[in-house]
Structure formats: structure tokens, C-alpha cells
Design an enzyme around this catalytic site. Structure first.
Site, PDB file in Angstrom:
ATOM      1  N   ARG A 210       1.020  -1.310   0.021  1.00  0.00           N
ATOM      2  CA  ARG A 210       0.085   0.148   0.006  1.00  0.00           C
ATOM      3  C   ARG A 210       0.881   1.267  -0.091  1.00  0.00           C
ATOM      4  O   ARG A 210       2.026   1.087   0.545  1.00  0.00           O
ATOM      5  CB  ARG A 210      -0.952   0.119   1.309  1.00  0.00           C
ATOM      6  CG  ARG A 210      -2.004  -0.866   1.410  1.00  0.00           C
ATOM      7  CD  ARG A 210      -3.212  -0.325   0.325  1.00  0.00           C
ATOM      8  NE  ARG A 210      -4.328  -1.438   0.622  1.00  0.00           N
ATOM      9  CZ  ARG A 210      -4.545  -2.266  -0.565  1.00  0.00           C
ATOM     10  NH1 ARG A 210      -3.673  -2.485  -1.525  1.00  0.00           N
ATOM     11  NH2 ARG A 210      -5.759  -2.883  -0.336  1.00  0.00           N
TER      12      ARG A 210
ATOM     13  N   HIS B 183      -1.580   0.502  -9.729  1.00  0.00           N
ATOM     14  CA  HIS B 183      -2.326  -0.457  -8.857  1.00  0.00           C
ATOM     15  C   HIS B 183      -2.863  -1.609  -9.851  1.00  0.00           C
ATOM     16  O   HIS B 183      -4.069  -1.964  -9.917  1.00  0.00           O
ATOM     17  CB  HIS B 183      -3.406   0.311  -8.266  1.00  0.00           C
ATOM     18  CG  HIS B 183      -3.901  -0.432  -6.934  1.00  0.00           C
ATOM     19  ND1 HIS B 183      -4.136   0.051  -5.702  1.00  0.00           N
ATOM     20  CD2 HIS B 183      -3.889  -2.013  -6.780  1.00  0.00           C
ATOM     21  CE1 HIS B 183      -4.444  -0.957  -4.778  1.00  0.00           C
ATOM     22  NE2 HIS B 183      -4.400  -1.995  -5.337  1.00  0.00           N
TER      23      HIS B 183
END
Ligand code: NDP
Ligand code: OXD
Length: 313
Positions: A228, A276
Site C-alpha cells: 500500500r 495498482h
């Protein structure tokens, strides 16, 4: 049982799979498209990034099934009732993709692709750049969970010596080495030429990829972060790359997504940005997992993937 579904970006495939597999005894309402949803009769929700008011008026909600492996966004949701059980995806087709992503980054590090592409941008024929061997490229994987362990297995198959670091001890298939806890972190870092972050984002792991940690890696180490954005201190990474402490970074996740166009990562010659996409859950596998978890709950058993809300993952 009645379910409330929210997901903006799966083309309806997952909703269709869940509906088909659950059959007529359960009703799955689509928050985005259905009218007259009986909110007071909803038992559980199936969600990816629901809006702030999503959980309003759901007095009988007991479970929330996250359409993701990481539940940091969901646990931070301002409306998530404190008593509901949160269940997450485990692998769901992502392990294989994540293993490929980590292998790609490790190969780039070992074959010095960042240095080669900088030379290319300068029209420089730098024949002296030579690759390391796989066996001398030691990879450290932060996290030994559903994804970290898959990554470790794939890298080990490709002859990289791999060590995983986790919160609790693990027994991993040989030759993967397992280390754990704060006491073993420095030794783990000291031997990681490539560092892959597959930790969940929690209070304990926020900002873990910082200057102090980079200083403990061998000089010239390469960072791969598909965990993350909140794990990384962005400015510390830029400093470590500019000083030569780190040789390059492959980043898939960011503090703010999409990554703003003015962010220095976009144009840094030693950073590769991916949007992502390291691993996407496979709708059919995700549906099977959610249904399996629902069946566990119906039998009164703990569902696989149940999140420990205090621990944050
Ligand atoms: P898991 O929960 O299965 O594994 C997490 C691992 O991290 C476990 O081994 C756990 O240790 C370890 N860990 C957690 N906290 C600490 C800590 N404080 N210190 C040391 N180790 C710790 O997660 P997954 O493998 O399924 O996923 C990992 C993350 O990958 C997700 O949370 C998400 O952020 C990210 N992700 C990114 C995707 C992408 O496309 N970029 C796609 C999917 C996920 P222990 O085993 O001891 O509990
Ligand atoms: C996930 C993700 O956590 O896609 O599943 O990042």
C-alpha cells in the site's frame, strides 16, 4: 438472507457470479442500480470502496465481505459499524499475478534494467553494466501471508534465495527462510538485495518503508512495493535513490490513487510506476470464496478470511 452489493469497477461480472452461485434462497441487492432496497432486512454487505453513507440504515448488518485482500480502506470507513465482522479475500487468483509482478521487479533489479534504461535515455552504450546472478540476488519479502508466501515460492523456483518476514513464526517450504518480529527485522533487511512489501497497511506497518529502514538494506538494494502507498515515506525513497543507497523501485500503490500527475515519482529515472495493477481478483474465484465464507457463517462457523479488526488485518 439479504445482501447489499457495492462495487463500481467490475463490469457486473462478480455480482452476476455471486447471484448465480448463491441461488434463489438469497437475495443480492445492487446498491448502485436497484430501487426500493429493504435496508432494514439486509444481513450482510459485499463491497469494494463503498461511499461514506453506504452503511446508513442497516440495523441488521452482521458481516461485510470485502472484495479485496487489503481491508485498510474498509476499516477506516467512517460508517463501518464497530460490531460487524469483516471478511476479506485470500488470494482469489491474485497470488499468481503477484508472484509474476515480484518476479518482474526482481529480474529488473538483477539484470540492472533501471541503469540500462537510464543509459538508453542518454544514448549511452554502457556495455560495462553487468547483471548479477539470481543466486547472489537475495530477496526479502515483508509478509508471509496469502500473497507473500506465493511470491516467495515463485522466486525460490527461479533460484533466488528468499526470506520472508512476518509478525508470527511460519514454516515455509524449503528453501524459503522465515524470520519474524521486530527482533529479526534488522538481520532480515541486511540480507535483502531486493525488498518486496506485501504487508497489510495497519497502525504498525504505516510508514515502515522509510529512510531508517532503507539504511539497513545493502547498498544498491531495489524496492518493490505492491503493498500500500501508506507503507512508504515518499521523500525518503527519493533521497535513498538519489544518494545511491537504493538502485531502483517498482511501485504499484500510492498514498493517493490515481497518482497525481505532478508527483515526482512519475518522472524519476529510477522509479517504475504501475497503476495498482499488480494483481486483480478473479471474479469467479472471488465469488466462490465469498460463498464459502457465507456458508461457514450460516453453519455458525468462523469464516475463512475473517479479519481481526483490532490487529487491522
Ligand atoms: P495476509 O493478511 O494474508 O498477510 C499479511 C502478512 O503480513 C502476514 O504474514 C502477517 O504476519 C504480516 N504482517 C502483518 N502485520 C505485520 C507486522 N506488524 N510485522 C510483521 N509482519 C506483519 O495479506 P495478503 O498476503 O493477502 O495481502 C497483503 C497485502 O497486499 C494486502 O493487505 C494489500 O495491501 C496488498 N495487495 C495489493 C494488491 C495490488 O494489486 N497491489 C492486490 C492485493 C493485495 P502473520 O502471518 O504473522 O500474521
Ligand atoms: C486488494 C487490492 O487489496 O486490490 O485486493 O489492492
Amino acid at each position: 438472507m439479504n445482501f447489499l452489493y457495492y462495487c463500481q469497477d467490475d463490469n457486473g461480472k462478480l455480482l452476476q457470479a455471486v447471484r448465480e452461485k448463491l441461488g434463489n434462497s438469497h437475495h443480492v441487492f445492487d446498491w448502485l442500480n436497484d430501487q426500493d432496497i429493504p435496508l432494514e432486512n439486509i444481513d450482510a454487505a459485499i463491497v469494494w470502496l463503498p461511499p461514506d453513507h453506504f452503511f446508513e440504515g442497516l440495523p441488521n448488518l452482521t458481516h461485510v465481505y470485502a472484495l479485496a485482500a487489503g481491508v485498510d480502506h474498509l476499516l477506516k470507513h467512517p460508517g463501518l459499524p464497530p460490531h460487524v465482522n469483516v471478511v476479506r479475500l485470500r488470494d482469489a487468483g491474485m497470488g499468481e499475478q503477484m508472484a509474476e509482478y515480484a518476479l518482474l521487479g526482481t529480474l529488473m533489479a538483477q539484470r540492472k534494467m533501471v541503469q540500462i534504461s537510464i543509459a538508453q535515455s542518454e544514448n549511452q552504450w554502457r556495455h560495462e553494466i553487468s547483471a548479477d546472478t539470481a543466486i547472489s540476488t537475495r530477496v526479502g519479502v515483508l509478509g508471509a501471508g496469502a500473497l507473500g508466501s506465493k511470491v516467495a515460492e515463485r522466486l525460490a523456483l527461479n533460484n533466488y534465495p528468499v526470506t520472508c518476514w512476518s509478525r508470527s513464526p511460519h514454516t515455509l517450504p524449503k528453501p524459503i527462510v522465515s524470520m519474524h518480529g521486530a527482533n529479526e527485522l534488522d538481520a532480515f533487511l541486511a540480507q535483502s538485495n531486493v525488498l518486496v512489501c506485501l504487508l497489510p497497511l495497519t497502525e504498525n506497518t504505516h510508514g515502515i518503508l522509510n529512510g531508517e529502514l532503507f539504511d539497513k538494506l545493502p547498498t544498491g538494494a531495489f524496492l518493490i512495493n505492491p503493498g500500500r502507498g501508506g507503507h512508504l515515506v515518499d521523500n525518503d525513497l527519493i533521497e535513498a535513490l538519489d544518494s545511491g543507497k537504493l538502485s531502483g523501485a517498482l511501485l504499484d500503490v500510492f498514498h493517493e490513487e490515481p497518482l497525481v500527475s505532478s508527483h515526482p515519482f512519475w518522472n524519476h529515472p529510477k522509479i517504475i510506476v504501475t497503476p495498482h495493477v499488480a494483481a486483480k481478483s478473479v471474479p469467479d474465484k472471488s465469488a466462490d470464496q465469498i460463498i464459502d465464507s457465507i456458508r461457514h457463517v450460516e453453519r455458525g462457523d468462523l469464516p475463512p478470511g475473517l479479519v481481526n479488526r483490532d490487529r487491522g488485518y
